[in-house]
Structure formats: C-alpha cells, structure tokens
Design a protein around this motif. Structure first.
Motif, PDB file in Angstrom:
ATOM      1  N   PHE A  11       0.895  -0.751  -0.147  1.00 46.14           N
ATOM      2  CA  PHE A  11       0.044   0.398   0.188  1.00 46.14           C
ATOM      3  C   PHE A  11       0.718   1.786   0.096  1.00 46.14           C
ATOM      4  O   PHE A  11       0.055   2.198  -0.826  1.00 46.14           O
ATOM      5  CB  PHE A  11      -0.967  -0.266   1.113  1.00 46.14           C
ATOM      6  CG  PHE A  11      -2.030   1.290   1.704  1.00 46.14           C
ATOM      7  CD1 PHE A  11      -1.965   1.652  -0.131  1.00 46.14           C
ATOM      8  CD2 PHE A  11      -1.659   1.923   1.967  1.00 46.14           C
ATOM      9  CE1 PHE A  11      -4.014   2.006   0.182  1.00 46.14           C
ATOM     10  CE2 PHE A  11      -3.539   2.566   2.253  1.00 46.14           C
ATOM     11  CZ  PHE A  11      -3.730   3.448   1.746  1.00 46.14           C
ATOM     12  N   THR A  15       1.014   3.707  -3.261  1.00 50.46           N
ATOM     13  CA  THR A  15       0.978   4.929  -2.758  1.00 50.46           C
ATOM     14  C   THR A  15       1.995   6.287  -3.174  1.00 50.46           C
ATOM     15  O   THR A  15       1.762   7.202  -3.801  1.00 50.46           O
ATOM     16  CB  THR A  15       0.806   5.749  -1.504  1.00 50.46           C
ATOM     17  OG1 THR A  15      -0.832   4.208  -0.870  1.00 50.46           O
ATOM     18  CG2 THR A  15       0.370   6.859  -0.986  1.00 50.46           C
ATOM     19  N   THR A  19       1.639   8.724  -6.620  1.00 52.66           N
ATOM     20  CA  THR A  19       1.535  10.570  -6.129  1.00 52.66           C
ATOM     21  C   THR A  19       2.907  10.664  -6.897  1.00 52.66           C
ATOM     22  O   THR A  19       2.887  12.047  -7.503  1.00 52.66           O
ATOM     23  CB  THR A  19       1.609  10.486  -4.994  1.00 52.66           C
ATOM     24  OG1 THR A  19       1.018   9.863  -3.872  1.00 52.66           O
ATOM     25  CG2 THR A  19       2.359  11.779  -4.377  1.00 52.66           C
ATOM     26  N   HIS A  62      -6.119   8.613   3.791  1.00 49.78           N
ATOM     27  CA  HIS A  62      -6.009   7.770   2.541  1.00 49.78           C
ATOM     28  C   HIS A  62      -7.763   7.593   2.488  1.00 49.78           C
ATOM     29  O   HIS A  62      -7.697   7.431   0.914  1.00 49.78           O
ATOM     30  CB  HIS A  62      -5.680   5.867   3.259  1.00 49.78           C
ATOM     31  CG  HIS A  62      -6.563   5.065   3.620  1.00 49.78           C
ATOM     32  ND1 HIS A  62      -7.832   5.578   4.544  1.00 49.78           N
ATOM     33  CD2 HIS A  62      -5.965   4.235   4.441  1.00 49.78           C
ATOM     34  CE1 HIS A  62      -7.363   5.178   5.289  1.00 49.78           C
ATOM     35  NE2 HIS A  62      -6.476   3.977   5.382  1.00 49.78           N
ATOM     36  N   TRP A  65      -8.138   9.963  -0.483  1.00 48.46           N
ATOM     37  CA  TRP A  65      -6.938  10.003  -1.820  1.00 48.46           C
ATOM     38  C   TRP A  65      -7.773   8.613  -2.687  1.00 48.46           C
ATOM     39  O   TRP A  65      -7.766   9.435  -3.919  1.00 48.46           O
ATOM     40  CB  TRP A  65      -5.730   9.679  -0.755  1.00 48.46           C
ATOM     41  CG  TRP A  65      -5.142   9.659  -1.785  1.00 48.46           C
ATOM     42  CD1 TRP A  65      -3.979  11.025  -2.522  1.00 48.46           C
ATOM     43  CD2 TRP A  65      -4.363   8.312  -2.686  1.00 48.46           C
ATOM     44  NE1 TRP A  65      -3.191  10.591  -3.296  1.00 48.46           N
ATOM     45  CE2 TRP A  65      -2.966   9.068  -3.414  1.00 48.46           C
ATOM     46  CE3 TRP A  65      -4.848   7.285  -2.911  1.00 48.46           C
ATOM     47  CZ2 TRP A  65      -2.308   8.048  -4.274  1.00 48.46           C
ATOM     48  CZ3 TRP A  65      -3.839   5.988  -3.552  1.00 48.46           C
ATOM     49  CH2 TRP A  65      -2.586   6.445  -4.166  1.00 48.46           C
ATOM     50  N   LEU A  66      -8.411   7.834  -2.211  1.00 45.75           N
ATOM     51  CA  LEU A  66      -8.528   6.762  -2.739  1.00 45.75           C
ATOM     52  C   LEU A  66      -9.594   7.302  -3.647  1.00 45.75           C
ATOM     53  O   LEU A  66     -10.122   6.612  -4.755  1.00 45.75           O
ATOM     54  CB  LEU A  66      -8.936   5.539  -2.146  1.00 45.75           C
ATOM     55  CG  LEU A  66      -7.641   5.144  -1.625  1.00 45.75           C
ATOM     56  CD1 LEU A  66      -7.810   3.790  -0.136  1.00 45.75           C
ATOM     57  CD2 LEU A  66      -6.776   4.377  -2.847  1.00 45.75           C
ATOM     58  N   MET A 184      -5.297   0.092  -7.847  1.00 43.25           N
ATOM     59  CA  MET A 184      -4.038   1.116  -7.560  1.00 43.25           C
ATOM     60  C   MET A 184      -3.750   0.775  -8.574  1.00 43.25           C
ATOM     61  O   MET A 184      -2.456   1.724  -8.919  1.00 43.25           O
ATOM     62  CB  MET A 184      -3.486   0.951  -6.334  1.00 43.25           C
ATOM     63  CG  MET A 184      -5.007   1.105  -5.183  1.00 43.25           C
ATOM     64  SD  MET A 184      -4.118   1.702  -3.730  1.00 43.25           S
ATOM     65  CE  MET A 184      -2.201   2.613  -3.764  1.00 43.25           C
ATOM     66  N   GLU A 363      -2.748   3.702   7.438  1.00 41.30           N
ATOM     67  CA  GLU A 363      -2.862   5.535   7.392  1.00 41.30           C
ATOM     68  C   GLU A 363      -1.337   5.731   7.012  1.00 41.30           C
ATOM     69  O   GLU A 363      -0.556   6.477   6.762  1.00 41.30           O
ATOM     70  CB  GLU A 363      -3.754   5.937   8.485  1.00 41.30           C
ATOM     71  CG  GLU A 363      -5.234   5.819   8.197  1.00 41.30           C
ATOM     72  CD  GLU A 363      -6.250   6.189   9.257  1.00 41.30           C
ATOM     73  OE1 GLU A 363      -6.907   5.616   9.627  1.00 41.30           O
ATOM     74  OE2 GLU A 363      -5.601   6.859  10.289  1.00 41.30           O
ATOM     75  N   PHE A 366       0.510   5.157   4.309  1.00 39.83           N
ATOM     76  CA  PHE A 366      -0.612   6.213   2.858  1.00 39.83           C
ATOM     77  C   PHE A 366       0.990   7.349   3.332  1.00 39.83           C
ATOM     78  O   PHE A 366       1.521   8.734   2.243  1.00 39.83           O
ATOM     79  CB  PHE A 366      -2.012   6.386   3.388  1.00 39.83           C
ATOM     80  CG  PHE A 366      -2.177   7.337   2.910  1.00 39.83           C
ATOM     81  CD1 PHE A 366      -2.496   7.248   1.176  1.00 39.83           C
ATOM     82  CD2 PHE A 366      -2.494   8.415   2.885  1.00 39.83           C
ATOM     83  CE1 PHE A 366      -3.107   8.211   0.311  1.00 39.83           C
ATOM     84  CE2 PHE A 366      -3.205   9.823   2.264  1.00 39.83           C
ATOM     85  CZ  PHE A 366      -3.369   9.110   0.802  1.00 39.83           C
ATOM     86  N   LEU A 370       3.312   9.253   0.650  1.00 39.39           N
ATOM     87  CA  LEU A 370       3.279  10.958   0.912  1.00 39.39           C
ATOM     88  C   LEU A 370       4.266  11.378   0.854  1.00 39.39           C
ATOM     89  O   LEU A 370       4.690  12.615   0.053  1.00 39.39           O
ATOM     90  CB  LEU A 370       1.544  11.511   0.693  1.00 39.39           C
ATOM     91  CG  LEU A 370       0.402  11.399   0.220  1.00 39.39           C
ATOM     92  CD1 LEU A 370      -0.535  11.628   1.224  1.00 39.39           C
ATOM     93  CD2 LEU A 370       0.512  10.972  -1.521  1.00 39.39           C
TER      94      LEU A 370
END
Length: 416
Positions: A11, A15, A19, A62, A65-66, A184, A363, A366, A370
C-alpha cells in the motif's frame, strides 16, 4: 522529469508510485512477490482472505485520496442488525455488552491522555481498573499487541476513540483488500509507472534519482545496512477458517480477558467464501515468549464460546504467525515522531507502517508514502536547480576564458 525508484509494492509503495507519477516523475516499482499488495494482499482461490482482519477507516486520510481517484470501489459497512451479535468474553463467559466503565472511557478525548504515562495507569485513574483492563484488551483489535495497557496512553486512547466511533468508521472493500490494490496498480500502470514483480532488490540500485524504500522495517534495515531501523511492533497468531453456515453465529467476538479478536467477514461480504460457507478470521496477540500454538489455543477457546460446533463445521483452515509486521506501537514517552525518519539522506526515503508518520494502521503507510514523495521531489528539484546553476557557471567561466584567450591577456580563473 525526475526519475524515482520505489522498492516494495504494498500500500505504501503504490501510494508513493502513484503520487510521484502524478507529479510528472518517471517511476519504476520493484516488488519481490509475484503479486502486489504486501499485507493488503488478498488470498487467491475460493477463500478471499486478508493477512489478518482488515478494515478501511472512512475518516482516515487515505479514504479521500482513494475516492478522488475512483480507487475505492464497492464497499461494505458493518452488517445491519449484526450489532446484537457482537460478543465480548468477560470473566470467561460470553456477554452481549462490555463493562459500562469501558464505554465511559471511550468518551474521553484523545488529547486528555498523556504521552508519557502507560494506558492502563491513566485509564484506571479515569474509570477504574475493570474498565481500563477491558479497554486495553479490546484494543488488541487495532494494535496486534499482547499488552496494549503498557503502551502510551495518548497512543492507545486515540485508537480506542476511532475504533468505537459512532457511526462506525470501518468499511470493507468487497472482494477483499486485493481489489483496492488491483485498482491502484491499474491506475499506476496508466500513469506510466513501470512495475516489475518477482524482482527482489538486495542492494540499492545505481540511480540518477531518489529511491523510496517501501518495505517492512526489517527488510529496509538489511537493504540499507542501517541497524537503527527498529521500532516496537506486535507478534500475533493469525487464523482463517471456512465454516459451514449456521444461523446465529456472531459477527465478531472480542476477548476482554486478554487481547484477541475473531470476525466473520462474510457477514458483510458473502463473496469472500463459497455459498453455504462463512469466512472467519482471527488475530490473537502473543508475548515474545509464547508460540504460535499458544495463540491457536486462545483462538480455539474463543471459537468454542462464540461458534458452537465449529470443529465439525470447518471445511478449510489456515494458520500463520505475524512477527514484526503488524505496524508500529508507541511506548510511554514516545510518539510517531520518534520512529525512524522518512528521510534517510543521500536521496533515500522510507515508507511503511513503522516509520515517522501519523495515523492508524494502513494510514501510517499512506501518510509516509506521500511524505516520502514530497521530500524526494523537493530534493530532486533543488538538485536540478543546483545542477543547472553549476552548468551555467561553468559555461560562463569557459566563455570568459575564451574571450581572454582571444584578447591575448592572462586570466585569473579562480578569482573570476
């Protein structure tokens, strides 16, 4: 356009890759396993299992964002009318409700809990020992730790508040977390991310851009040769069962005598098992001195209470031990800021659920993904600007030298 390498396709890695690609970078992602997902990977075959009980918290960062990228997909909430089938073991007996003192504790704001005091001590002062111990054991569901009461009060209380929020935050991707991962991965592919599976990276690649290491902390420690990459985590026995359906089975059984959790995932998503069967997943935290067998014995004791005749109804079973792979936990006096830093220097960045980023469970992965990309792009931008400035300076010096040579006059290049 910058080049960024991501090691790890869980994940956090996906992510980071998405990004970075959305920011215009050229991204290559390497995953050692033959499929992407890490701990968000869903089992193949008729039983769509996650690596232990998983839920997506809808108030987490998240979620938005998702959703903005249309990556959430179909979701299931807590099943209707199943609230009456939530069971708690207290004093060795299965009950319908937790202690009232525990419920009172859930109303305390997280800001009221101190960082430098253990949860059990603080909570006992708030509601008494019975409610404090019940709340600590209940939090095994979100911490995968054998003694949540020994952890920072602020750390545990924040998670207690979110785990017991009304309306509930928990949502379940239909078909398992692997469905989210597949979406994703497809989005990353459409953005131009080059993805290589079954590509184990044993040393940092020769690179012209930043590297984001989105692996477990253990794997990152070996890859980077950095012995400081350590943080406390949980040690947990996982059990998956497919049972023949029986009317009246509970949705979940929470052990308030010792941390332990069983959840019937087909209650909200029947597609996770064949028709006429139900999928039960459990996680039973164990101490450093206990074995997987100790956790299995604990699971079977809960099953005996909550799922009558489960042995005769079992059609499939799987067991595992998760060690150091269940996220970070903060001891008294520590917070997420004290965990291993994301920026490791020299263009290397960490992402995952045990590094210095806030959040609950996934989280953390995630948020760290970022932040790693933000730092990497910022560093790459500054490096590019510095490189162009150096090139301009060198060109100016060369031009000045040429003019001086044409004029036949000596030139002090160092002074110039």
């Amino acid at each position: 356009m910058h080049e960024i390498t991501v090691i790890g396709g869980g994940f956090a890695g996906l992510t980071a890759a998405i990004t970075a690609a959305e920011s215009g970078a050229r991204v290559s992602l390497y995953e050692a396993h033959h499929t992407l997902g890490g701990r968000a990977r869903t089992g193949e075959g008729p039983y769509r299992t996650n690596e232990g009980p998983h839920a997506l918290y809808c108030r987490g960062p998240h979620w938005t964002w998702l959703k903005q990228r249309n990556l959430l997909g179909p979701l299931a909430s807590l099943p209707p009318l199943e609230g009456a089938r939530f069971r708690f073991r207290r004093g060795g007996v299965l009950r319908r409700t937790p202690p009232l003192a525990m419920l009172r504790l859930t109303r305390r704001k997280a800001e009221q809990a101190p960082v430098d005091t253990d949860f059990l001590t603080w909570a006992t002062g708030q509601v008494g020992e019975e409610g404090a111990r019940a709340a600590a054991h209940f939090m095994g569901v979100a911490l995968f730790h054998h003694d949540p009461g020994s952890l920072s009060a602020a750390f545990v209380q924040e998670r207690l508040r979110r785990a017991t929020a009304l309306p509930p935050e928990a949502r379940y991707p239909r078909g398992g977390w692997g469905e989210v991962i597949d979406r994703m991965a497809g989005h990353a592919w459409n953005l131009g991310v080059r993805i290589e599976t079954t590509s184990r990276v044993d040393a940092l690649p020769e690179r012209r851009g930043p590297v984001i290491v989105a692996t477990s902390l253990d794997a990152a420690r070996h890859l980077l040769g950095d012995g400081t990459l350590r943080w406390d985590s949980g040690r947990t026995t996982l059990i998956d069962l497919a049972l023949r359906t029986r009317k009246g089975d509970p949705f979940a059984v929470s052990d308030l005598d010792a941390p332990g959790w069983l959840e019937r995932f087909t209650a909200q998503d029947p597609s996770l098992a064949p028709s006429g069967q139900q999928l039960v997943q459990g996680q039973l935290p164990i101490t450093p001195g206990q074995s997987k067998a100790d956790g299995i014995a604990h699971a079977e004791a809960l099953l005996d209470l909550g799922f009558p005749g489960w042995r005769e109804r079992t059609v499939w079973r799987r067991e595992a031990l998760a060690q150091g792979r269940t996220g970070a936990v903060d001891l008294p006096g520590t917070t997420w800021r004290d965990r291993p830093a994301i920026d490791r220097g020299e263009g290397v960045y960490l992402a995952g659920d045990q590094v210095a980023a806030p959040g609950l469970l996934s989280e953390v992965s995630f948020n760290s993904g970022l932040e790693a990309v933000s730092l990497a792009l910022r560093t790459a931008k500054y490096a590019a600007v510095a490189g162009r400035a150096a090139e301009a300076s060198a060109a100016a010096e060369a031009s000045a030298a040429a003019r001086a040579a044409e004029a036949g006059s000596p030139l002090d290049l160092k002074r110039t």
